[in-house]
Design a protein around this motif. Structure first.
Motif, PDB file in Angstrom:
ATOM      1  N   UNK A 160      63.216  18.174  54.952  1.00  0.00           N
ATOM      2  CA  UNK A 160      63.386  18.729  53.612  1.00  0.00           C
ATOM      3  C   UNK A 160      64.394  17.876  52.847  1.00  0.00           C
ATOM      4  N   UNK A 161      64.354  17.973  51.533  1.00  0.00           N
ATOM      5  CA  UNK A 161      65.230  17.129  50.699  1.00  0.00           C
ATOM      6  C   UNK A 161      65.845  17.959  49.580  1.00  0.00           C
ATOM      7  N   UNK A 162      67.013  17.504  49.125  1.00  0.00           N
ATOM      8  CA  UNK A 162      67.654  18.143  47.974  1.00  0.00           C
ATOM      9  C   UNK A 162      66.827  17.871  46.725  1.00  0.00           C
ATOM     10  N   UNK A 163      66.596  18.909  45.941  1.00  0.00           N
ATOM     11  CA  UNK A 163      65.809  18.783  44.703  1.00  0.00           C
ATOM     12  C   UNK A 163      66.685  19.171  43.520  1.00  0.00           C
ATOM     13  N   UNK A 164      66.483  18.465  42.411  1.00  0.00           N
ATOM     14  CA  UNK A 164      67.281  18.764  41.219  1.00  0.00           C
ATOM     15  C   UNK A 164      66.982  20.168  40.706  1.00  0.00           C
ATOM     16  N   UNK A 165      65.700  20.487  40.591  1.00  0.00           N
ATOM     17  CA  UNK A 165      65.265  21.813  40.142  1.00  0.00           C
ATOM     18  C   UNK A 165      63.944  22.141  40.832  1.00  0.00           C
ATOM     19  N   UNK A 166      63.597  23.405  40.828  1.00  0.00           N
ATOM     20  CA  UNK A 166      62.255  23.815  41.237  1.00  0.00           C
ATOM     21  C   UNK A 166      61.952  23.714  42.713  1.00  0.00           C
TER      22      UNK A 166
END
Length: 349
Positions: free
Chosen positions: A278-284
């Motif tokens: 999994x990865x960090x997402x800015x939004x959504x």
């Protein structure tokens, strides 16, 4: 031929069950690791193979011989213990030579056999020293030399690295792997350290409460854990596990919503996913919650959230910057997710 078979082996002390229906075929020259928490039965299983514990029920076969009733000295097995077990008054040379004397190997063969073992464990410069003059890693290598000197049919290793510091564990682990590949001897290795298991084993047997939970290659167990126990025990960090509800292909729980999953199941399930998938997402993203902790690991940062009572971790770049308590998102695509039945803990097929 050193094929080792355990056929429906049980070990009981009165009402207490130490090993329950252990059934396994270990191939010739295989490096097999028994992995599990303290008290899971892994050392008891090894001791039954060695003849140090009686089998309550079942059979142990070494090649074409059932060895249940054989004395330890008659099984052609060498064992390396966590505590080294060296004779303090003997030199490295004499400690390694000792098994040859006990087994009455002709004296004229001793020197060649001992020197071969000493060179394999890289102790030629230390062979006149006594154990008190050696480091922990060197003592463990003496124990390894003593085990390999007479070329046994099977090696048994019971948590041999647990007394060593982190740096020595890495180097000695590499040496054990290299030795086994050269000697081509069937090896059964016991540990509670999943990193040791993943790096050393041809196959791993994950045990809990006396029973086998899963058998497979390190890759198979890591990628497809059979149940939530295996998922939570394998990996650093362990697989993230979140309890929630699956309906119409959508998993929902506090702070997390994942779409695109199985539509044929409507049930309480446990969703699993690896931190590195999994990865960090800015939004959504599928996770949106306040940061619980941030840990710098050197090559990456580990971001954690508290979701529904579970601690969830996701890897981020090492230069990631945020504050504890700040709400951020993470992407958890459906294709990286694992589903387990919450009641039984078993993987959903």
């Amino acid at each position: 031929m050193a094929r080792l078979q355990l056929k429906n082996v049980h070990k009981r002390w009165g009402a207490y069950v130490g090993v329950d229906d252990f059934d396994l075929d270990i191939a010739d020259q295989e490096f097999l690791v028994l992995l599990g928490p303290s008290g899971c039965g892994k050392s008891t299983t090894m001791r039954m193979i060695a003849g140090l514990e009686d089998v309550t029920e079942g059979e142990i076969w070494l090649g074409d011989r059932m060895v249940n009733k054989l004395e330890p000295k008659d099984r052609d097995i060498s064992m390396v213990f966590q505590s080294y077990g060296l004779y303090p008054n003997l030199t490295v040379y004499e400690n390694i030579r000792f098994p040859l004397r006990v087994r009455k190997v002709p004296k004229e063969q001793h020197h060649e056999m001992v020197m071969r073992a000493i060179e394999m464990v890289e102790l030629k410069d230390f062979m006149d020293r006594r154990p008190a003059e050696l480091s922990g890693g060197q003592r463990q290598r003496v124990a390894l030399g003593r085990a390999i000197v007479r070329k046994p049919t099977v090696f048994l290793m019971d948590e041999p690295l647990s007394n060593l510091d982190a740096k020595l564990r890495v180097s000695t682990r590499a040496q054990i792997k290299n030795l086994q590949s050269k000697l081509k001897t069937t090896t059964v290795y016991v540990t509670h350290d999943q990193i040791e298991a993943m790096t050393l084993a041809d196959r791993v047997v994950v045990m809990n409460k006396g029973r086998i939970q899963q058998v497979g290659t390190p890759t198979e167990i890591y990628d497809n854990p059979a149940n939530t126990f295996v998922a939570s025990f394998i990996g650093s960090p362990a697989m993230n596990l979140v309890e929630g509800r699956l309906a119409d292909g959508v998993f929902t729980s506090e702070g997390i919503r994942v779409e695109g999953l199985r539509r044929d199941v409507t049930a309480d399930v446990t969703l699993g996913f690896r931190a590195e998938d999994s990865v960090i997402a800015a939004t959504g993203g599928q996770i949106a919650a306040p940061i619980y902790s941030i840990e710098l690991l050197g090559e990456a940062s580990m971001i954690s959230w508290r979701l529904g009572g579970s601690l969830i971790s996701v890897r981020a770049p090492k230069d990631f910057r945020a504050e504890i308590g700040e709400t951020i998102c993470a992407s958890v695509p459906a294709e990286i997710c694992h589903l387990f039945d919450t009641a039984s803990g078993q993987r959903l097929a």
